[in-house]
Design a protein around this motif. Structure first.
Motif, mmCIF file in Angstrom:
data_model
loop_
_atom_site.group_PDB
_atom_site.id
_atom_site.type_symbol
_atom_site.label_atom_id
_atom_site.label_comp_id
_atom_site.label_asym_id
_atom_site.label_seq_id
_atom_site.Cartn_x
_atom_site.Cartn_y
_atom_site.Cartn_z
ATOM 1 N N VAL A 89 0.682 -1.185 -0.036
ATOM 2 C CA VAL A 89 -0.008 -0.060 -0.001
ATOM 3 C C VAL A 89 0.711 1.315 -0.004
ATOM 4 C CG1 VAL A 89 -1.922 -1.134 1.005
ATOM 5 C CG2 VAL A 89 -0.210 -0.247 2.431
ATOM 6 N N ARG A 90 2.104 1.091 -0.493
ATOM 7 C CA ARG A 90 3.091 2.359 -0.655
ATOM 8 C C ARG A 90 3.337 2.604 -2.023
ATOM 9 N NH1 ARG A 90 2.188 5.655 2.353
ATOM 10 N NH2 ARG A 90 4.568 6.660 2.093
ATOM 11 N N PRO A 91 3.784 3.878 -2.566
ATOM 12 C CA PRO A 91 4.167 3.931 -3.986
ATOM 13 C C PRO A 91 5.259 2.921 -4.139
ATOM 14 C CG PRO A 91 3.626 6.026 -2.701
ATOM 15 C CD PRO A 91 3.605 4.992 -1.874
ATOM 16 N N TRP A 92 6.308 2.642 -3.181
ATOM 17 C CA TRP A 92 7.378 2.229 -3.603
ATOM 18 C C TRP A 92 7.278 0.561 -3.946
ATOM 19 C CZ3 TRP A 92 8.554 -1.536 0.063
ATOM 20 C CH2 TRP A 92 8.251 -1.425 1.397
ATOM 21 N N GLY A 93 6.102 0.366 -3.425
ATOM 22 C CA GLY A 93 5.555 -1.007 -3.844
ATOM 23 C C GLY A 93 5.091 -1.256 -5.337
ATOM 24 N N GLU A 94 4.869 -0.186 -5.957
ATOM 25 C CA GLU A 94 4.487 -0.131 -7.522
ATOM 26 C C GLU A 94 5.890 0.502 -8.639
ATOM 27 O OE1 GLU A 94 1.190 2.525 -7.736
ATOM 28 O OE2 GLU A 94 0.052 1.588 -6.469
ATOM 29 N N VAL A 95 6.705 1.175 -7.788
ATOM 30 C CA VAL A 95 7.810 1.581 -8.595
ATOM 31 C C VAL A 95 9.088 1.251 -7.739
ATOM 32 C CG1 VAL A 95 9.162 3.403 -9.824
ATOM 33 C CG2 VAL A 95 6.649 3.418 -9.949
ATOM 34 N N TRP A 96 10.032 0.472 -8.394
ATOM 35 C CA TRP A 96 11.143 0.277 -7.723
ATOM 36 C C TRP A 96 11.864 1.436 -6.936
ATOM 37 C CZ3 TRP A 96 11.887 -4.681 -6.200
ATOM 38 C CH2 TRP A 96 11.513 -5.724 -7.224
ATOM 39 N N PRO A 97 12.155 1.550 -5.600
ATOM 40 C CA PRO A 97 12.615 2.774 -5.241
ATOM 41 C C PRO A 97 14.034 3.030 -5.882
ATOM 42 C CG PRO A 97 12.563 0.960 -3.535
ATOM 43 C CD PRO A 97 11.776 0.800 -4.613
ATOM 44 N N GLY A 98 14.824 4.238 -5.379
ATOM 45 C CA GLY A 98 15.914 4.486 -6.052
ATOM 46 C C GLY A 98 17.267 3.857 -5.576
ATOM 47 N N TRP A 99 17.129 3.149 -4.241
ATOM 48 C CA TRP A 99 18.132 2.407 -3.823
ATOM 49 C C TRP A 99 18.229 1.145 -4.111
ATOM 50 C CZ3 TRP A 99 16.692 -1.435 -0.639
ATOM 51 C CH2 TRP A 99 15.622 -1.694 -0.090
ATOM 52 N N VAL A 100 17.402 0.513 -4.905
ATOM 53 C CA VAL A 100 17.310 -0.664 -5.642
ATOM 54 C C VAL A 100 18.199 -0.657 -6.990
ATOM 55 C CG1 VAL A 100 16.247 -2.729 -6.473
ATOM 56 C CG2 VAL A 100 15.360 -1.207 -4.558
ATOM 57 N N PRO A 101 19.493 -1.163 -7.106
ATOM 58 C CA PRO A 101 20.331 -0.847 -8.174
ATOM 59 C C PRO A 101 19.679 -1.578 -9.377
ATOM 60 C CG PRO A 101 21.143 -2.681 -6.785
ATOM 61 C CD PRO A 101 20.180 -1.934 -5.929
ATOM 62 N N VAL A 102 19.914 -1.188 -10.662
ATOM 63 C CA VAL A 102 19.417 -1.972 -11.698
ATOM 64 C C VAL A 102 17.905 -1.469 -12.108
ATOM 65 C CG1 VAL A 102 19.168 -4.032 -13.380
ATOM 66 C CG2 VAL A 102 21.222 -3.660 -11.718
ATOM 67 N N LEU A 103 16.963 -1.939 -11.066
ATOM 68 C CA LEU A 103 15.699 -1.509 -11.242
ATOM 69 C C LEU A 103 14.938 -0.335 -10.905
ATOM 70 C CD1 LEU A 103 14.718 -5.166 -9.914
ATOM 71 C CD2 LEU A 103 14.990 -4.733 -12.085
ATOM 72 N N ARG A 104 15.958 0.366 -10.240
ATOM 73 C CA ARG A 104 15.145 1.653 -9.860
ATOM 74 C C ARG A 104 14.622 2.536 -10.961
ATOM 75 N NH1 ARG A 104 20.745 2.590 -10.188
ATOM 76 N NH2 ARG A 104 20.940 2.485 -7.853
ATOM 77 N N GLY A 105 13.273 3.251 -10.445
ATOM 78 C CA GLY A 105 12.492 3.753 -11.292
ATOM 79 C C GLY A 105 11.626 2.991 -12.133
ATOM 80 N N PRO B 213 6.751 -5.457 -11.258
ATOM 81 C CA PRO B 213 5.713 -6.269 -11.908
ATOM 82 C C PRO B 213 4.791 -6.757 -10.981
ATOM 83 C CG PRO B 213 8.051 -7.099 -12.348
ATOM 84 C CD PRO B 213 7.980 -6.162 -11.448
ATOM 85 N N VAL B 214 3.471 -6.670 -11.201
ATOM 86 C CA VAL B 214 2.249 -7.119 -10.170
ATOM 87 C C VAL B 214 2.525 -8.544 -9.776
ATOM 88 C CG1 VAL B 214 -0.348 -7.454 -10.125
ATOM 89 C CG2 VAL B 214 0.716 -5.528 -11.371
ATOM 90 N N ALA B 215 2.884 -9.613 -10.416
ATOM 91 C CA ALA B 215 3.220 -10.980 -10.092
ATOM 92 C C ALA B 215 4.406 -11.208 -9.199
ATOM 93 C CB ALA B 215 3.684 -11.757 -11.410
#
Length: 393
Positions: free
Chosen positions: A291-307, A311-313
């Motif tokens: 229920v947080r925005p970072w559960g929909e878009v990878w946060p900036g501190w996650v390498p490679v996937l940031r932004g 995936p819903v799955a």
């Protein structure tokens, strides 16, 4: 994707599920036959703390149970492939999934999953945090706090190389002796997921609903409604692991709670408590992401996937797995609590409060369902449904 192509893709998914269920059944048919020929070939029936159906039935009856379920599953997988519109086949697949869940109702899978998370989770989190902090300044204070805890651990002896090596050796020996039965029960859960998912999709087809999304459906499945009740379920699920996490983290203090009998805890055991506690806290934090925005878009501190979009799955499968394991372990937890009380320990029921598998599992299942309904959007197969409902930062 055109609706016809999307529908064909969903049909292929059902066929793959049924093929996987058939393969699972063949493997377990061979396992059951092996047990019938040699009842002592599967170790672990005499392990302490096991309260599942296979442990209660013991060797030969367990072999017949597994063999019968495997043979039935193989037949149902074939019927589902050639009679996909039959309601009776869908119901039979659902019953098969329920029986497999009953067989896997043991604390073994939960114990194995928890220990793996305790071993892998903290190291993986630290690696991701270190790499992410190089490019995202917002993660650096958290990294500094984690490194500060690591320094305290080294000074106290908990994180010294000798302690880590001793704990690794003890856990390795334990896994070699006792991991077989929980791993097998995990495979039984996989079979339950295969048959259960196939049953849901075939049921949708038999009742005229979209096989991909299940629409038309009730109003509580709409994104706005799913956000309302999903938020409540999510915060209830976040609270689920907190009592256990706090209990384990007391092992870092001079006043450890719930420690094994035998006096003071050695550094290796304290380190293990640290890993279990942080694994539980990590589960609570990840659950909040539903229920947080970072559960929909990878946060900036996650390498490679940031932004990138999450995936819903990914959270649905991970959270659904944990919820299934929690619910499957509930009968075993109750049985262990009853056994403790019968042995004269009136605090046996306390474990159900410290580790509330039933309410935690139900809340997590509801939270994951709400997340999936909110983010699934318009169906590409039937065109029904509202757009996904994103959260505001």
């Amino acid at each position: 994707m055109p609706p016809a192509a999307a529908a064909e893709r969903t049909t292929r998914t059902v066929h793959r599920l049924l093929l996987g269920a058939a393969g699972w059944s063949l493997v377990h048919l061979l396992v059951g036959l092996r047990w019938l020929l040699d009842p002592d070939s599967w170790p672990g029936f005499d392990d302490e703390g096991r309260a599942g159906l296979l442990a209660v039935l013991h060797r030969t009856p367990s072999a017949w149970t597994v063999t019968g379920l495997a043979a039935t599953g193989l037949l149902l997988a074939v019927l589902g492939r050639y009679r996909p519109a039959s309601r009776a086949v869908a119901v039979a697949l659902a019953v098969q999934a329920g029986l497999l869940l009953a067989v896997s109702a043991d604390v073994g899978v939960l114990t194995l999953l928890g220990y793996l998370c305790a071993l892998v989770g903290p190291a993986a989190f630290l690696a991701v945090l270190v790499v992410g902090a190089v490019r995202d300044r917002r993660a650096r204070p958290w990294l500094a706090a984690v490194l500060g805890l690591a320094v305290v651990g080294v000074v106290s002896g908990v994180l010294r190389p000798g302690t880590v090596g001793r704990l690794a050796g003890q856990l390795g020996d334990g896994f070699a002796r006792h991991a077989g039965p929980p791993a097998h029960l995990g495979l039984v859960l996989v079979g339950a997921a295969l048959f259960g998912t196939a049953a849901v999709l075939l049921r949708r087809s038999a009742t005229g609903r979209c096989q991909a999304c299940g629409r038309p459906a009730a109003r509580w499945t709409e994104p706005a409604a799913a956000l309302r009740w999903g938020r409540l379920a999510t915060w209830a699920a976040v609270a689920g692991p907190l009592p256990y996490a706090l209990l384990r983290l007391t092992w870092l203090t001079p006043w450890p709670l719930g420690m094994p009998e035998g006096g003071d805890l050695e550094p290796a055991m304290r380190l293990f408590g640290l890993g279990l506690g942080f694994a539980a806290l990590g589960g609570a934090v990840l659950t909040a992401g539903l229920v947080r925005p970072w559960g929909e878009v990878w946060p900036g501190w996650v390498p490679v996937l940031r932004g990138r979009p999450v995936p819903v799955a990914f959270p649905v499968v991970a959270g659904g797995l944990v919820a299934t394991v929690l619910l499957a372990s509930t009968p075993g937890m109750v049985a262990l609590a009853v056994g403790e009380v019968r042995d004269g320990d009136p605090m046996g029921w306390a474990m159900l409060l410290v580790f509330p598998t039933l309410p935690w599992g139900l809340a997590l299942a509801a939270a994951v369902t709400g997340y999936a309904l909110r983010r699934r959007g318009t169906c590409r197969s039937c065109g029904r449904g509202e757009p996904a409902l994103p959260l505001r930062a």
